[in-house]
Design a protein around this motif. Sequence first.
Motif, short mmCIF file in Angstrom:
data_model
loop_
_atom_site.label_atom_id
_atom_site.label_comp_id
_atom_site.label_asym_id
_atom_site.label_seq_id
_atom_site.Cartn_x
_atom_site.Cartn_y
_atom_site.Cartn_z
N ARG A 1 0.83 -1.21 0.00
CA ARG A 1 0.00 0.00 0.00
C ARG A 1 0.86 1.25 0.00
N HIS A 2 1.98 1.19 0.67
CA HIS A 2 2.89 2.35 0.69
C HIS A 2 3.36 2.67 -0.73
N ILE A 3 3.77 1.65 -1.45
CA ILE A 3 4.26 1.85 -2.82
C ILE A 3 3.12 2.27 -3.75
N LEU A 4 2.00 1.57 -3.67
CA LEU A 4 0.89 1.85 -4.57
C LEU A 4 0.36 3.28 -4.40
N THR A 5 0.13 3.69 -3.15
CA THR A 5 -0.42 5.03 -2.93
C THR A 5 0.59 6.12 -3.31
N GLN A 6 1.88 5.83 -3.14
CA GLN A 6 2.88 6.80 -3.56
C GLN A 6 2.87 6.97 -5.08
N GLU A 7 2.74 5.87 -5.80
CA GLU A 7 2.68 5.96 -7.26
C GLU A 7 1.40 6.65 -7.73
N LEU A 8 0.29 6.40 -7.04
CA LEU A 8 -0.96 7.07 -7.39
C LEU A 8 -0.86 8.56 -7.15
N LYS A 9 -0.21 8.95 -6.05
CA LYS A 9 0.00 10.37 -5.80
C LYS A 9 0.83 10.99 -6.93
N GLY A 10 1.85 10.26 -7.37
CA GLY A 10 2.70 10.74 -8.44
C GLY A 10 1.92 10.98 -9.72
N LEU A 11 1.00 10.06 -10.03
CA LEU A 11 0.18 10.22 -11.23
C LEU A 11 -0.70 11.47 -11.14
N ARG A 12 -1.05 11.85 -9.90
CA ARG A 12 -1.90 13.02 -9.70
C ARG A 12 -1.08 14.31 -9.57
N GLY A 13 0.23 14.18 -9.70
CA GLY A 13 1.08 15.35 -9.59
C GLY A 13 1.38 15.76 -8.17
N ILE A 14 1.13 14.87 -7.21
CA ILE A 14 1.41 15.14 -5.80
C ILE A 14 2.80 14.61 -5.49
N GLU A 15 3.75 15.49 -5.29
CA GLU A 15 5.15 15.09 -5.15
C GLU A 15 5.71 15.34 -3.76
N GLY A 16 4.86 15.52 -2.76
CA GLY A 16 5.33 15.82 -1.42
C GLY A 16 5.78 14.59 -0.65
N HIS A 17 5.95 14.75 0.66
CA HIS A 17 6.36 13.65 1.52
C HIS A 17 5.27 12.58 1.56
N HIS A 18 5.69 11.34 1.81
CA HIS A 18 4.77 10.21 1.81
C HIS A 18 5.10 9.32 3.01
N THR A 19 4.11 9.11 3.88
CA THR A 19 4.38 8.39 5.13
C THR A 19 3.36 7.31 5.40
#
Length: 258
Positions: A1-19
Motif C-alpha cells: 500500500r505504501h508503494i501503490l499510494t505513492q505511485e498514485l500520488k505521483g500520477l496526480r502530480g502530488i510530489e510531497g512527503h509520503h508516510t
Amino acid sequence: RHILTQELKGLRGIEGHHTTLIHTSINVEHHKREATLVRSIIEELKHPTEAENSLIELRNMVGDYALSSEESEEILERLEKIISLNHQDFVDIVGLIEVVEVNSRIREEGEDSEKNLDYGQQPRSYIAVGGTRLSRGLTLEGLTTSWFTRRASEPKYDTMLQQARWCGYRSSIDNSGQRTDYSDLVRILTTEDIRRDFIRITNEEIDLRSRIQALPEDADPLDHEIWIREHPGMRLTRAGAMADAISTPGLAELPAGV
C-alpha cells in the motif's frame, strides 16, 4: 500500500512527503523487531522474483481504491512497466523507502537506525514504526496508510482522539491549480475492537454537539446538564481530570448519560 499510494500520488502530480504509520505496541524492542522485518521485506522486493510476486499483489490491491477506470488503467500500466519491463526503476523506488523507529530506544553500537523523521525540502518516503511518541503530538507529513492495532486495557475518549492521526488530513490546491487531494487513498488498518471504540466516541461527540446546538440562543450552558455517555470498559479521560465530574450510572437507558 505504501508503494501503490505513492505511485498514485505521483500520477496526480502530488510530489510531497509520503508516510506510512505502524503503531502496534509501546514496547521499544517490539518496534525494533517490526522495523527489522519491514526492512527485510524491502530488501527482498529488490530481487526480480519477489518483485514479480509483488506485482500480482499490487494489481489486486488497486481494486481496494475507488479509482476512475482511466486512473486504474494508468496505474496498472505503470506498475507493469516499472516492475516487469524496467525492474531497476522499481528497485530505485523501493530503495527510497526509509524505515524509522520513532522511539527513545538506545541504539546498539554500530547500529544505523534513525529515531527522527526529517521532512526537509526533498520529498521523503517514510515507514514510521513507533509507540507513544508516534501516536500523538508528532506531525506525520503525507500520512496515507496507518497500521494501528494497539488498544489500551481501558481506552479513554480523549487519548484515542489524540491518536487518530488520520483525522488531520487536508486537501488543497497548489500554486499551479493542481488539486493535491488524496483523501480517497487514506486507509486505516486496525482491529474490530478499536473500530468499535471509535464508532462509540464519534456517536457520543455527535450527540453532544447536537444537544449543545439545540439550546435556545439566550441559554446559559451552565444552567443545563449535558451528559456524555461513558461506555462500559472505556473512560472519558484520566481519573484526575474527572475529580469534579458528576457521574450518574443510572442514566444508562437514556439517549445520553454517564
